[in-house]
Structures are given as C-alpha cells and as structure tokens.
Scaffold this motif. Sequence first.
Motif, PDB file in Angstrom:
ATOM      1  N   SER A  64       0.833  -1.192   0.000  1.00 49.63           N
ATOM      2  CA  SER A  64       0.000   0.000   0.000  1.00 49.63           C
ATOM      3  C   SER A  64       0.873   1.249   0.000  1.00 49.63           C
ATOM      4  N   ALA A  65       0.378   2.275  -0.702  1.00 44.57           N
ATOM      5  CA  ALA A  65       1.127   3.530  -0.804  1.00 44.57           C
ATOM      6  C   ALA A  65       0.197   4.627  -1.278  1.00 44.57           C
ATOM      7  N   ASP A  66       0.639   5.835  -1.073  1.00 38.85           N
ATOM      8  CA  ASP A  66      -0.052   6.995  -1.628  1.00 38.85           C
ATOM      9  C   ASP A  66       0.586   7.265  -2.985  1.00 38.85           C
ATOM     10  N   TRP A  67      -0.100   6.880  -4.038  1.00 35.07           N
ATOM     11  CA  TRP A  67       0.447   6.990  -5.383  1.00 35.07           C
ATOM     12  C   TRP A  67       0.081   8.316  -6.048  1.00 35.07           C
ATOM     13  N   TRP A  68      -0.494   9.249  -5.297  1.00 35.88           N
ATOM     14  CA  TRP A  68      -0.900  10.526  -5.872  1.00 35.88           C
ATOM     15  C   TRP A  68       0.301  11.213  -6.523  1.00 35.88           C
ATOM     16  N   GLY A  69       0.142  11.605  -7.772  1.00 38.16           N
ATOM     17  CA  GLY A  69       1.196  12.312  -8.483  1.00 38.16           C
ATOM     18  C   GLY A  69       2.191  11.409  -9.176  1.00 38.16           C
ATOM     19  N   ILE A  70       2.108  10.101  -8.952  1.00 41.11           N
ATOM     20  CA  ILE A  70       2.999   9.157  -9.632  1.00 41.11           C
ATOM     21  C   ILE A  70       2.252   8.642 -10.859  1.00 41.11           C
ATOM     22  N   PRO A  71       2.784   8.858 -12.057  1.00 44.27           N
ATOM     23  CA  PRO A  71       2.100   8.369 -13.253  1.00 44.27           C
ATOM     24  C   PRO A  71       1.888   6.854 -13.201  1.00 44.27           C
ATOM     25  N   THR A  72       0.764   6.412 -13.734  1.00 44.99           N
ATOM     26  CA  THR A  72       0.416   4.990 -13.720  1.00 44.99           C
ATOM     27  C   THR A  72       1.512   4.142 -14.347  1.00 44.99           C
ATOM     28  N   ALA A  73       2.115   4.593 -15.423  1.00 50.54           N
ATOM     29  CA  ALA A  73       3.170   3.828 -16.097  1.00 50.54           C
ATOM     30  C   ALA A  73       4.371   3.614 -15.174  1.00 50.54           C
ATOM     31  N   GLU A  74       4.745   4.633 -14.406  1.00 53.76           N
ATOM     32  CA  GLU A  74       5.871   4.490 -13.474  1.00 53.76           C
ATOM     33  C   GLU A  74       5.533   3.521 -12.354  1.00 53.76           C
ATOM     34  N   ARG A  75       4.312   3.612 -11.830  1.00 46.06           N
ATOM     35  CA  ARG A  75       3.880   2.699 -10.774  1.00 46.06           C
ATOM     36  C   ARG A  75       3.893   1.262 -11.281  1.00 46.06           C
ATOM     37  N   GLN A  76       3.373   1.038 -12.476  1.00 44.14           N
ATOM     38  CA  GLN A  76       3.352  -0.312 -13.040  1.00 44.14           C
ATOM     39  C   GLN A  76       4.760  -0.830 -13.294  1.00 44.14           C
ATOM     40  N   LYS A  77       5.640   0.043 -13.777  1.00 46.09           N
ATOM     41  CA  LYS A  77       7.024  -0.367 -14.014  1.00 46.09           C
ATOM     42  C   LYS A  77       7.690  -0.786 -12.708  1.00 46.09           C
ATOM     43  N   PHE A  78       7.473  -0.003 -11.650  1.00 45.15           N
ATOM     44  CA  PHE A  78       8.021  -0.353 -10.337  1.00 45.15           C
ATOM     45  C   PHE A  78       7.503  -1.722  -9.891  1.00 45.15           C
ATOM     46  N   GLN A  79       6.197  -1.932  -9.992  1.00 46.38           N
ATOM     47  CA  GLN A  79       5.604  -3.195  -9.544  1.00 46.38           C
ATOM     48  C   GLN A  79       6.139  -4.377 -10.352  1.00 46.38           C
ATOM     49  N   GLU A  80       6.278  -4.202 -11.666  1.00 42.79           N
ATOM     50  CA  GLU A  80       6.807  -5.270 -12.514  1.00 42.79           C
ATOM     51  C   GLU A  80       8.250  -5.598 -12.159  1.00 42.79           C
ATOM     52  N   GLN A  81       9.068  -4.559 -11.945  1.00 40.92           N
ATOM     53  CA  GLN A  81      10.471  -4.790 -11.590  1.00 40.92           C
ATOM     54  C   GLN A  81      10.577  -5.493 -10.246  1.00 40.92           C
ATOM     55  N   LEU A  82       9.766  -5.058  -9.289  1.00 40.55           N
ATOM     56  CA  LEU A  82       9.796  -5.674  -7.959  1.00 40.55           C
ATOM     57  C   LEU A  82       9.383  -7.140  -8.035  1.00 40.55           C
ATOM     58  N   LEU A  83       8.311  -7.438  -8.745  1.00 44.84           N
ATOM     59  CA  LEU A  83       7.856  -8.821  -8.863  1.00 44.84           C
ATOM     60  C   LEU A  83       8.873  -9.682  -9.601  1.00 44.84           C
ATOM     61  N   GLN A  84       9.543  -9.118 -10.610  1.00 38.32           N
ATOM     62  CA  GLN A  84      10.557  -9.880 -11.331  1.00 38.32           C
ATOM     63  C   GLN A  84      11.735 -10.221 -10.421  1.00 38.32           C
ATOM     64  N   ARG A  85      12.215  -9.242  -9.650  1.00 38.33           N
ATOM     65  CA  ARG A  85      13.348  -9.502  -8.759  1.00 38.33           C
ATOM     66  C   ARG A  85      12.948 -10.472  -7.646  1.00 38.33           C
ATOM     67  N   TYR A  86      11.714 -10.364  -7.166  1.00 36.85           N
ATOM     68  CA  TYR A  86      11.215 -11.306  -6.157  1.00 36.85           C
ATOM     69  C   TYR A  86      11.228 -12.720  -6.748  1.00 36.85           C
ATOM     70  N   ALA A  87      10.688 -12.872  -7.954  1.00 34.75           N
ATOM     71  CA  ALA A  87      10.639 -14.188  -8.604  1.00 34.75           C
ATOM     72  C   ALA A  87      12.045 -14.737  -8.838  1.00 34.75           C
ATOM     73  N   TYR A  88      12.975 -13.860  -9.194  1.00 37.83           N
ATOM     74  CA  TYR A  88      14.365 -14.270  -9.405  1.00 37.83           C
ATOM     75  C   TYR A  88      14.931 -14.900  -8.130  1.00 37.83           C
ATOM     76  N   HIS A  89      14.780 -14.217  -7.000  1.00 40.60           N
ATOM     77  CA  HIS A  89      15.323 -14.737  -5.742  1.00 40.60           C
ATOM     78  C   HIS A  89      14.591 -16.003  -5.290  1.00 40.60           C
ATOM     79  N   ALA A  90      13.293 -16.053  -5.479  1.00 41.88           N
ATOM     80  CA  ALA A  90      12.529 -17.249  -5.117  1.00 41.88           C
ATOM     81  C   ALA A  90      12.968 -18.435  -5.966  1.00 41.88           C
ATOM     82  N   ALA A  91      13.133 -18.227  -7.270  1.00 36.13           N
ATOM     83  CA  ALA A  91      13.549 -19.303  -8.167  1.00 36.13           C
ATOM     84  C   ALA A  91      14.955 -19.789  -7.821  1.00 36.13           C
TER      85      ALA A  91
END
Length: 121
Positions: A64-91
């Motif tokens: 959860s976060a206050d995403w006000w003022g953060i463009p949707t594309a940047e938020r999605q990019k952050f989430q995708e990068q985080l999930l990818q790095r999480y999956a990398y370490h889990a794998a």
Amino acid sequence: MSHISRIKTKMVEEEFLTQALTDLGYTWQVVEHRAGQRVKTRFKSGLISREVNFVKAGDTYSMSADWWGIPTAERQKFQEQLLQRYAYHAACSKFQAQGFDLVSEEARESGQIRLVLRRVA
C-alpha cells in the motif's frame, strides 16, 4: 479524498521481498506492527520517492502507498520490476534447494533474465 492504494501481491517470503528491494536500490526497514505485520519501505531512490508499506495479509504481502502524483506507467514499471526480482530470488532459492548451481545469467533487452543452471548427479 484518499489516494492510498492497496494491492495484493503473490509475494509470500519476506527474505525475497527485501532482497528484491535491495536489488532495485531502495532503502527499507522492518517495522513491527500489531499482529506480526512487518515490512515498511521508504523509497529514497529509483522511480518512486514515496513510502510504501508491505503488510503480511494471510499468506501474501499486501502493498500500500499513496500513489498521488505518480504516473500509472511508473507505478506499473516499479511493480513489474519488484515482482521480477522477487521471482528471481525465489527461483534461485528453489533451484539451490534442489541441488542446482547457477552457471550464468543474462539480462535481455526485453527485460527477461535467462538463467543457466547445472546439477551434477
């Protein structure tokens, strides 16, 4: 009006979550909350300069976060990068538990990561 968004993730291991955050260059700290809710992250670098909380909700973390003022594309990019790095370490953890060694890895232009593993019988 509240600008706080809560997103349920597929992340279940705190260790892989914190490794992913570190890989992406973010600072974080573990803060104990009631009922064992644990990880609080302050993003000081990278795409986002906001505080994001990761709270264990059942088996997975909720972000959860206050995403006000953060463009949707940047938020999605952050989430995708985080999930990818999480999956990398889990794998990598699962492969090592099964006796595989990481021989090499290649980051492709598409953003995919190619891992070459070896297990000697």
